[in-house]
Design a protein around this motif. Sequence first.
Motif, PDB file in Angstrom:
ATOM      1  N   UNK A   1      40.039  34.523  40.464  1.00  0.00           N
ATOM      2  CA  UNK A   1      39.414  34.107  39.543  1.00  0.00           C
ATOM      3  C   UNK A   1      38.799  35.870  39.688  1.00  0.00           C
ATOM      4  N   UNK A   2      38.558  36.481  38.359  1.00  0.00           N
ATOM      5  CA  UNK A   2      37.908  37.378  38.453  1.00  0.00           C
ATOM      6  C   UNK A   2      36.320  36.564  38.027  1.00  0.00           C
ATOM      7  N   UNK A   3      35.501  38.924  38.796  1.00  0.00           N
ATOM      8  CA  UNK A   3      34.186  38.507  38.916  1.00  0.00           C
ATOM      9  C   UNK A   3      33.381  39.267  37.614  1.00  0.00           C
ATOM     10  N   UNK A   4      34.577  39.121  36.089  1.00  0.00           N
ATOM     11  CA  UNK A   4      34.477  40.083  35.214  1.00  0.00           C
ATOM     12  C   UNK A   4      34.263  38.993  34.113  1.00  0.00           C
ATOM     13  N   UNK A   5      32.925  38.386  33.848  1.00  0.00           N
ATOM     14  CA  UNK A   5      33.114  37.147  32.347  1.00  0.00           C
ATOM     15  C   UNK A   5      33.834  37.757  31.122  1.00  0.00           C
ATOM     16  N   UNK A   6      34.570  39.387  31.278  1.00  0.00           N
ATOM     17  CA  UNK A   6      34.620  39.674  29.837  1.00  0.00           C
ATOM     18  C   UNK A   6      36.237  39.793  29.684  1.00  0.00           C
ATOM     19  N   UNK A   7      36.820  39.840  30.925  1.00  0.00           N
ATOM     20  CA  UNK A   7      37.792  39.756  31.311  1.00  0.00           C
ATOM     21  C   UNK A   7      38.357  38.809  32.543  1.00  0.00           C
ATOM     22  N   UNK A   8      38.909  37.500  32.384  1.00  0.00           N
ATOM     23  CA  UNK A   8      39.348  36.566  32.969  1.00  0.00           C
ATOM     24  C   UNK A   8      41.089  36.763  33.120  1.00  0.00           C
ATOM     25  N   UNK A   9      40.937  36.111  34.584  1.00  0.00           N
ATOM     26  CA  UNK A   9      42.616  35.939  35.304  1.00  0.00           C
ATOM     27  C   UNK A   9      42.759  34.765  34.800  1.00  0.00           C
ATOM     28  N   UNK A  10      44.308  34.155  34.430  1.00  0.00           N
ATOM     29  CA  UNK A  10      44.293  33.312  33.864  1.00  0.00           C
ATOM     30  C   UNK A  10      45.718  33.109  33.422  1.00  0.00           C
ATOM     31  N   UNK A  11      47.008  32.049  34.052  1.00  0.00           N
ATOM     32  CA  UNK A  11      47.744  31.890  33.134  1.00  0.00           C
ATOM     33  C   UNK A  11      47.706  31.215  32.256  1.00  0.00           C
ATOM     34  N   UNK A  12      46.976  29.588  32.203  1.00  0.00           N
ATOM     35  CA  UNK A  12      46.425  28.958  31.092  1.00  0.00           C
ATOM     36  C   UNK A  12      45.269  28.086  31.454  1.00  0.00           C
ATOM     37  N   UNK A  13      45.363  27.790  30.122  1.00  0.00           N
ATOM     38  CA  UNK A  13      44.235  27.479  30.204  1.00  0.00           C
ATOM     39  C   UNK A  13      43.172  26.386  30.978  1.00  0.00           C
ATOM     40  N   UNK A  14      43.851  25.748  31.953  1.00  0.00           N
ATOM     41  CA  UNK A  14      42.803  25.454  33.067  1.00  0.00           C
ATOM     42  C   UNK A  14      42.153  26.621  34.221  1.00  0.00           C
ATOM     43  N   UNK A  15      43.176  27.367  33.745  1.00  0.00           N
ATOM     44  CA  UNK A  15      42.392  28.742  35.117  1.00  0.00           C
ATOM     45  C   UNK A  15      41.597  29.219  34.503  1.00  0.00           C
ATOM     46  N   UNK A  16      40.893  29.286  32.989  1.00  0.00           N
ATOM     47  CA  UNK A  16      39.938  30.192  32.223  1.00  0.00           C
ATOM     48  C   UNK A  16      39.530  29.460  32.444  1.00  0.00           C
ATOM     49  N   UNK A  17      39.729  28.172  32.037  1.00  0.00           N
ATOM     50  CA  UNK A  17      38.041  27.288  32.750  1.00  0.00           C
ATOM     51  C   UNK A  17      37.070  27.395  34.174  1.00  0.00           C
ATOM     52  N   UNK A  18      38.347  27.131  34.648  1.00  0.00           N
ATOM     53  CA  UNK A  18      38.183  27.715  36.314  1.00  0.00           C
ATOM     54  C   UNK A  18      37.465  29.142  36.593  1.00  0.00           C
ATOM     55  N   UNK A  19      37.857  30.057  35.707  1.00  0.00           N
ATOM     56  CA  UNK A  19      37.663  31.455  36.255  1.00  0.00           C
ATOM     57  C   UNK A  19      35.835  30.989  35.950  1.00  0.00           C
ATOM     58  N   UNK A  20      35.819  30.424  35.014  1.00  0.00           N
ATOM     59  CA  UNK A  20      34.142  30.348  33.728  1.00  0.00           C
ATOM     60  C   UNK A  20      33.791  29.374  34.851  1.00  0.00           C
ATOM     61  N   UNK A  21      33.780  28.926  35.392  1.00  0.00           N
ATOM     62  CA  UNK A  21      33.249  28.008  36.491  1.00  0.00           C
ATOM     63  C   UNK A  21      32.979  28.535  37.633  1.00  0.00           C
ATOM     64  N   UNK A  22      33.499  29.693  37.492  1.00  0.00           N
ATOM     65  CA  UNK A  22      33.788  30.038  39.398  1.00  0.00           C
ATOM     66  C   UNK A  22      32.458  31.108  38.721  1.00  0.00           C
ATOM     67  N   UNK A  23      31.938  31.878  37.598  1.00  0.00           N
ATOM     68  CA  UNK A  23      31.600  33.289  37.429  1.00  0.00           C
ATOM     69  C   UNK A  23      29.832  32.299  37.673  1.00  0.00           C
ATOM     70  N   UNK A  24      29.831  31.138  36.906  1.00  0.00           N
ATOM     71  CA  UNK A  24      28.267  30.327  37.458  1.00  0.00           C
ATOM     72  C   UNK A  24      27.530  30.104  38.559  1.00  0.00           C
ATOM     73  N   UNK A  25      28.594  29.751  39.699  1.00  0.00           N
ATOM     74  CA  UNK A  25      28.952  29.821  40.990  1.00  0.00           C
ATOM     75  C   UNK A  25      27.684  28.746  40.803  1.00  0.00           C
ATOM     76  N   UNK A  26      28.830  28.021  40.664  1.00  0.00           N
ATOM     77  CA  UNK A  26      28.395  26.116  40.811  1.00  0.00           C
ATOM     78  C   UNK A  26      28.228  25.875  42.654  1.00  0.00           C
ATOM     79  N   UNK A  27      27.364  24.502  43.272  1.00  0.00           N
ATOM     80  CA  UNK A  27      27.940  24.323  44.014  1.00  0.00           C
ATOM     81  C   UNK A  27      29.280  23.281  44.214  1.00  0.00           C
ATOM     82  N   UNK A  28      29.287  22.505  42.732  1.00  0.00           N
ATOM     83  CA  UNK A  28      30.645  21.757  43.003  1.00  0.00           C
ATOM     84  C   UNK A  28      31.330  21.579  41.612  1.00  0.00           C
TER      85      UNK A  28
END
Length: 164
Positions: free
Chosen positions: A52-79
Amino acid sequence: MDGRWISNRAEQLKQANIDTYLSRRHAEKWMGKNWAWPEVKLYEVDHKQSGMSNDPAKLYAKHSGAVALNIAYLSRPKEIYLYGFDHTGDPRAGEYSEHWYGQYEWRPKRTTFYHMNPWIEDHEIAARQFKAAGIQVFNVSHISKIKVYPKIDFNDVLKRVSTP
């Protein structure tokens, strides 16, 4: 996240007025250089990085699902609940399927899933970051090859999210 998926559902997404994210590269490839959709949030993707990247402008991902996870990670939800993160070649009804929701009608059918194993390895790296951030990730897909997140039944998800 997936440019092909978004381009085939653009009108529905515009009418739904929900947050939509798309890489700059996919925006040009699937929507055209002169596309107009100001509500779409654009980002760059580093396809060589895992986790997971901590930069919302440059995400780490090898597939679209990883992008979705990275965006979710940035918002720091509980679940986080993963739907459609199947990463599988599970045979159903004599055909192989990548996703629980069925095949994309606009792409050719595949019989091998050579790209899935490296994606699964990336989930192992991401899982460590989620744990360190105190984020619990659940996998709702029972045919998924992803083993690092606990599996949960959809009915149990409904119970969890509807309980105050």
